[in-house]
Design an enzyme around this catalytic site. Structure first.
Site, PDB file in Angstrom:
ATOM      1  CE  LYS A 223      -3.418  -2.693  -0.230  1.00  0.00           C
ATOM      2  NZ  LYS A 223      -2.937  -3.949   0.313  1.00  0.00           N
TER       3      LYS A 223
ATOM      4  CE1 TYR B 221      -8.865 -10.717   2.337  1.00  0.00           C
ATOM      5  CE2 TYR B 221      -9.940 -10.846   4.485  1.00  0.00           C
ATOM      6  CZ  TYR B 221      -8.978 -10.294   3.654  1.00  0.00           C
ATOM      7  OH  TYR B 221      -8.124  -9.348   4.148  1.00  0.00           O
TER       8      TYR B 221
ATOM      9  CE1 TYR C 201      -5.203  -9.762   0.890  1.00  0.00           C
ATOM     10  CE2 TYR C 201      -4.144  -9.357   2.999  1.00  0.00           C
ATOM     11  CZ  TYR C 201      -5.199  -9.152   2.136  1.00  0.00           C
ATOM     12  OH  TYR C 201      -6.238  -8.355   2.502  1.00  0.00           O
TER      13      TYR C 201
HETATM   14  N1  PLP Z   1      -0.761  -8.884  -0.282  1.00  0.00           N
HETATM   15  C1  PLP Z   1      -0.881  -8.205   0.884  1.00  0.00           C
HETATM   16  C2  PLP Z   1       0.113  -8.461   1.954  1.00  0.00           C
HETATM   17  C3  PLP Z   1      -1.927  -7.291   1.055  1.00  0.00           C
HETATM   18  O1  PLP Z   1      -2.035  -6.613   2.199  1.00  0.00           O
HETATM   19  C4  PLP Z   1      -2.856  -7.096   0.008  1.00  0.00           C
HETATM   20  C5  PLP Z   1      -3.980  -6.179   0.215  1.00  0.00           C
HETATM   21  O2  PLP Z   1      -5.129  -6.415  -0.048  1.00  0.00           O
HETATM   22  C6  PLP Z   1      -2.690  -7.825  -1.199  1.00  0.00           C
HETATM   23  C7  PLP Z   1      -1.622  -8.705  -1.290  1.00  0.00           C
HETATM   24  C8  PLP Z   1      -3.594  -7.686  -2.372  1.00  0.00           C
HETATM   25  O3  PLP Z   1      -3.406  -6.476  -3.030  1.00  0.00           O
HETATM   26  P1  PLP Z   1      -4.621  -5.728  -3.743  1.00  0.00           P
HETATM   27  O4  PLP Z   1      -5.658  -5.533  -2.683  1.00  0.00           O
HETATM   28  O5  PLP Z   1      -4.078  -4.488  -4.293  1.00  0.00           O
HETATM   29  O6  PLP Z   1      -5.159  -6.651  -4.799  1.00  0.00           O
END
Ligand code: PLP
Length: 334
Positions: free
Chosen positions: A49, A266, A292
């Site tokens: 971010k 999720y 993630y």
């Molecule tokens: N990886 C991490 C550690 C994240 O915090 C996020 C956030 O959602 C993502 C991947 C995915 O990125 P995006 O939301 O831009 O698709």
């Protein structure tokens, strides 16, 4: 050059490092490198971010806003990075922390990301539930409250994604990769990234589309909702392509979303997620999380083992952060 056309507030150490993952490469039979957006900022452990917020923060400052308002899961990395940016810029911060996942542990609301956000002075409002890219009423209320108290809010949607400038950070990332490839004299034919709210992959799609040499960019869905993720990534890729004045159009086939590694939902890991996290930690001391990066690493490992990623390929694993959530998920490793 995007910097000539848009303002950016520097918040990180860019370019983020790239380096080979030697032991994993050997185990998987590919030439695997990592690009470390998880260690690209001194602001509260950073993460993907920060790269996006550099452009949104400049916009917030230009508009004279004094409070950053955003939304995410209780253990959101995104909201923690918004809190960090607000602290570093001397702004206030109000965060709506929703329950996007049911995680049965009282520590979930106390440790990890949410603890860090509170330490950095953000107001955390625990209300609402369920992940969706719809506009949330809880978020509208948070903006309203800031206005009522006489503040000037700057609205940052979940993941800093569904925002005019949301894709700029990762469009810029694509150019950074090309410069690093030139330095190391190699070309990554496959790039693996986690994807959820869409502006990480969406920005990359736009950025890579502007380059001469095509490559395969695979987004590993972590929202456990392939259609929603695909819609978000495609929308942001096209909007970003327009914003940066790309002449090539974004085709449907430019957006590759792999739904197989998203786990049961999720925020919930499956066995492959956990074993990927262990493998990354044991072989490279590279820490990934159950929400993630453990999922994108699981996808990478499975595709290398199955031959979907051909032996000997040059593969770039994009590490987007997330390890600050690990403590909140200690029960996943019992
Ligand atoms: N990886 C991490 C550690 C994240 O915090 C996020 C956030 O959602 C993502 C991947 C995915 O990125 P995006 O939301 O831009 O698709």
């Amino acid at each position: 050059d995007l910097e000539a056309r848009f303002s950016r507030t520097p918040l990180g150490f860019f370019p983020s490092p790239v380096h080979p993952l030697k032991r994993l490469s050997k185990a998987l039979g590919i030439n695997l490198w990592a690009k470390r957006d998880d260690v690209s900022s001194g602001l509260a452990f950073g993460g993907n971010k920060v790269r996006k917020l550099e452009w949104l923060a400049a916009d917030a400052i230009a508009q004279g806003c004094d409070t950053l308002v955003s939304i995410g899961n209780i253990q959101s990395n995104h909201t923690r990075q918004v809190a960090a940016v607000a602290a570093a810029l001397g702004m206030k911060c109000r965060l709506v922390q929703e329950e996007w996942t049911k995680w049965d542990d009282p520590a979930y609301e106390q440790v990890g990301n949410i603890l860090l956000s509170r330490l950095m002075g953000a107001t955390t409002v625990l209300e609402g539930e369920g992940y969706s890219t719809e506009l949330k009423e809880t978020w509208q209320r948070a903006l309203e409250e800031v206005r009522r108290e006489g503040g000037k809010p700057y609205a940052i949607p979940a993941g800093a994604s569904d925002h005019r400038l949301g894709g700029l950070g990762y469009a810029n990332f694509a150019d950074e990769v090309v410069r690093q490839e030139a330095e190391h004299e190699l070309f990554f034919d496959t790039v693996i990234t986690a994807t959820c709210t869409g502006s990480t992959q969406g920005g990359m799609v736009a950025g890579f589309r502007g380059q001469d040499r095509p490559r395969r960019l695979i987004g590993i869905d972590t929202a456990c909702n392939e259609a929603m993720t695909r819609a978000a990534v495609t929308k942001i890729a096209r909007q970003t392509a327009d914003l940066i004045g790309l002449s090539a159009e974004i085709r449907d086939e430019d957006v590759i979303i792999d739904p197989r590694f998203a786990g049961p939902d999720y925020g919930l890991p499956d066995e492959a997620t956990i074993s990927a996290i262990r493998m990354g930690a044991e072989m490279e001391a590279m820490l990934t999380d159950p929400v993630y990066e453990g999922k994108s690493l699981a996808g990478l490992i499975a595709m290398a083992r199955s031959g979907e990623i051909a032996p000997g390929s040059n593969v770039l694993y994009v590490h987007l952060g997330g390890a600050p959530a690990l403590d909140a998920y200690h029960r996943a490793f019992e």
